[in-house]
Design an enzyme around this catalytic site. Structure first.
Site, PDB file in Angstrom:
ATOM      1  N   HIS A   1       0.806  -1.234   0.000  1.00  0.00           N
ATOM      2  CA  HIS A   1       0.000   0.000   0.000  1.00  0.00           C
ATOM      3  C   HIS A   1       0.834   1.276   0.000  1.00  0.00           C
ATOM      4  O   HIS A   1       0.304   2.349  -0.307  1.00  0.00           O
ATOM      5  CB  HIS A   1      -0.923   0.025   1.223  1.00  0.00           C
ATOM      6  CG  HIS A   1      -1.946  -1.060   1.257  1.00  0.00           C
ATOM      7  ND1 HIS A   1      -2.820  -1.295   0.206  1.00  0.00           N
ATOM      8  CD2 HIS A   1      -2.242  -1.977   2.212  1.00  0.00           C
ATOM      9  CE1 HIS A   1      -3.605  -2.308   0.524  1.00  0.00           C
ATOM     10  NE2 HIS A   1      -3.275  -2.747   1.727  1.00  0.00           N
TER      11      HIS A   1
ATOM     12  N   ASP B   1      -3.377 -10.954  -1.939  1.00  0.00           N
ATOM     13  CA  ASP B   1      -3.840 -10.394  -0.672  1.00  0.00           C
ATOM     14  C   ASP B   1      -5.315 -10.029  -0.819  1.00  0.00           C
ATOM     15  O   ASP B   1      -5.760  -9.700  -1.920  1.00  0.00           O
ATOM     16  CB  ASP B   1      -3.006  -9.145  -0.378  1.00  0.00           C
ATOM     17  CG  ASP B   1      -3.121  -8.602   1.028  1.00  0.00           C
ATOM     18  OD1 ASP B   1      -4.214  -8.132   1.383  1.00  0.00           O
ATOM     19  OD2 ASP B   1      -2.113  -8.635   1.758  1.00  0.00           O
TER      20      ASP B   1
ATOM     21  N   HIS C   1      -6.637  -7.383   0.161  1.00  0.00           N
ATOM     22  CA  HIS C   1      -6.689  -5.947  -0.140  1.00  0.00           C
ATOM     23  C   HIS C   1      -6.015  -5.668  -1.482  1.00  0.00           C
ATOM     24  O   HIS C   1      -5.010  -6.289  -1.824  1.00  0.00           O
ATOM     25  CB  HIS C   1      -5.987  -5.147   0.962  1.00  0.00           C
ATOM     26  CG  HIS C   1      -6.599  -5.316   2.316  1.00  0.00           C
ATOM     27  ND1 HIS C   1      -6.117  -6.213   3.240  1.00  0.00           N
ATOM     28  CD2 HIS C   1      -7.672  -4.716   2.889  1.00  0.00           C
ATOM     29  CE1 HIS C   1      -6.861  -6.158   4.337  1.00  0.00           C
ATOM     30  NE2 HIS C   1      -7.807  -5.267   4.144  1.00  0.00           N
TER      31      HIS C   1
ATOM     32  N   ASP D   1      -4.301 -12.756   4.415  1.00  0.00           N
ATOM     33  CA  ASP D   1      -5.610 -12.310   4.909  1.00  0.00           C
ATOM     34  C   ASP D   1      -6.745 -12.708   3.968  1.00  0.00           C
ATOM     35  O   ASP D   1      -7.913 -12.468   4.260  1.00  0.00           O
ATOM     36  CB  ASP D   1      -5.629 -10.797   5.146  1.00  0.00           C
ATOM     37  CG  ASP D   1      -5.025  -9.989   4.013  1.00  0.00           C
ATOM     38  OD1 ASP D   1      -4.715 -10.577   2.956  1.00  0.00           O
ATOM     39  OD2 ASP D   1      -4.842  -8.768   4.179  1.00  0.00           O
TER      40      ASP D   1
END
Length: 395
Positions: free
Chosen positions: A112, A147, A149, A236
């Protein structure tokens, strides 16, 4: 993102004797000049200076660089960033020189982080730095993110180039962080159609995931023909994650790693998110075994963290039996069709002429470079400012 999950992974890898099937290296901390290949000089200067004791003096800079409850200041922040970024760069250098065919850095994958901002507990984008290193030797690099995200920081860094294709399979909608990664986001200018997003819904299970993952990634490999792969394996997306909402089993997650390994392309594999730490350790240990072609027992070896894996003390992470998959069949088929159609716009793999190849990042056998002095900044950081740009555009 607590370091315990890495220690737990390390203990399981040792418990299964997987270290005997790989070369293990101590990470060499990245120097500010290396971080400056992507990040801005003022941001690196801030990271080097700020501490929990003096952060009150940097309130304006903290706002500018997006430091908040998701990206707190903590003791050893800059050293932490230098260590995980250095490990990913080190892995990329070894791949470039044919010293390994797969490099693993479970502490990396902080996807990120932006050029001048922290985001989602990501401070330095080791993935972008590793890709830039790989681009010194490879005309095309594939970035793949599983991931839960969206890999927004990496996508943003390479959104305008055709030398890096970014592919992200992630949860999208319902105000889920970071809120980016729509199907229609496909890149711009020279990078148009070199960004692929596969936005998924709650409850994504192994069957749904691989009905998209395998045909899409097979086509990507056929059309883009990358010289190297960087794969972010955030855990995750597993079932039972504290922050996630997918329903992937450990074997389903690992199947994605095995599938990409089967192409026999030099690959850097990193960690990422994952907030149920005993499941993260299980997943990354299992995937380490897959990458070194070793079968491991379902029964976990005894380690200092053995009680964390109670009550079954098993390697496996199973999917929920009663969780609904909200990806309807027509939605999945429509998305697959659209992504594959975007790939058809790429008639052939882009070429690039190497006129002048930048020098390798240093790869000493031991850490023979001095640490950045505490509070360093000013003129020293200004001198690295000329490196603070993304140098991946096609010549």
């Amino acid at each position: 993102m607590k370091p315990h999950r890495l220690t737990m992974t390390h203990q399981l890898v040792l418990g299964y004797d997987l270290q005997k099937h790989m070369d293990v290296f101590r990470a060499v901390k990245a120097q500010p000049t290396q971080l400056g290949q992507f990040h801005s000089a003022d941001y690196i200067d801030f990271l080097a200076r700020v501490t929990p004791d003096n952060m009150g003096d940097y309130s304006a800079a903290m706002g500018k660089h997006n430091f908040n409850e998701d990206c707190p200041v903590f003791d050893g922040l800059f050293e932490y960033c230098r260590l995980y970024a250095g490990a990913s760069i080190q892995g990329a250098v070894r791949l470039n020189h044919g010293l390994c065919d797969t490099a693993i850095n479970w502490s990396g994958g902080l996807h990120h982080a932006k050029k001048g901002e922290a985001s989602g507990f990501c401070y330095v984008n080791d993935l972008v730095l590793a890709i830039l290193e790989l681009l010194k030797y490879h005309a095309r690099v594939l970035y793949l993110d599983i991931d839960i995200h969206h890999g927004d920081g990496v996508e943003e860094a390479f959104y305008l180039t055709d030398r890096v294709m970014t592919v992200s399979f992630h949860k999208y909608g319902d105000f889920f962080f970071p809120g980016t990664g729509a199907l229609i986001d496909i890149g711009e200018q020279r990078g148009r159609y070199y960004t692929l997003n596969v936005p998924l819904k709650d409850g994504t299970d192994d069957k749904t995931f691989h009905s998209l993952f395998k045909p899409i990634m097979a086509k990507v490999m056929e059309v883009f023909q990358p010289g190297a792969i960087v794969m972010q394996c955030g855990a995750d997306s597993l079932a039972n994650d504290r922050l996630g909402c997918f329903n992937l089993s450990m074997k389903g997650h690992g199947e994605a790693v095995s599938f990409m390994k089967s192409f026999n392309v030099p690959m850097l594999v990193t960690g990422g998110g994952g907030y149920t730490k005993h499941n993260v350790a299980r997943c990354w240990t299992y995937e380490t075994a897959l990458l070194v072609d070793q079968k491991v027992s379902e029964e976990l070896p005894e380690t200092h963290y053995h009680e964390y894996f109670a009550p079954d003390y098993s390697l496996n992470v199973a999917a929920h039996k009663i969780m609904d998959d909200h990806n309807k069949k027509d939605y999945v088929e429509k998305m697959k069709t659209e992504v594959l159609e975007n790939l058809r716009h790429l008639a052939c793999a882009p070429g690039v002429q190497f006129n002048e190849v930048p020098p390798d990042s240093m790869l000493p056998d031991y850490e023979d470079v001095p640490d950045v002095p505490e509070g360093v900044g000013g003129g020293y950081m200004e001198r690295i400012g000329r490196y603070a740009h993304c140098c991946c555009s096609t010549p």
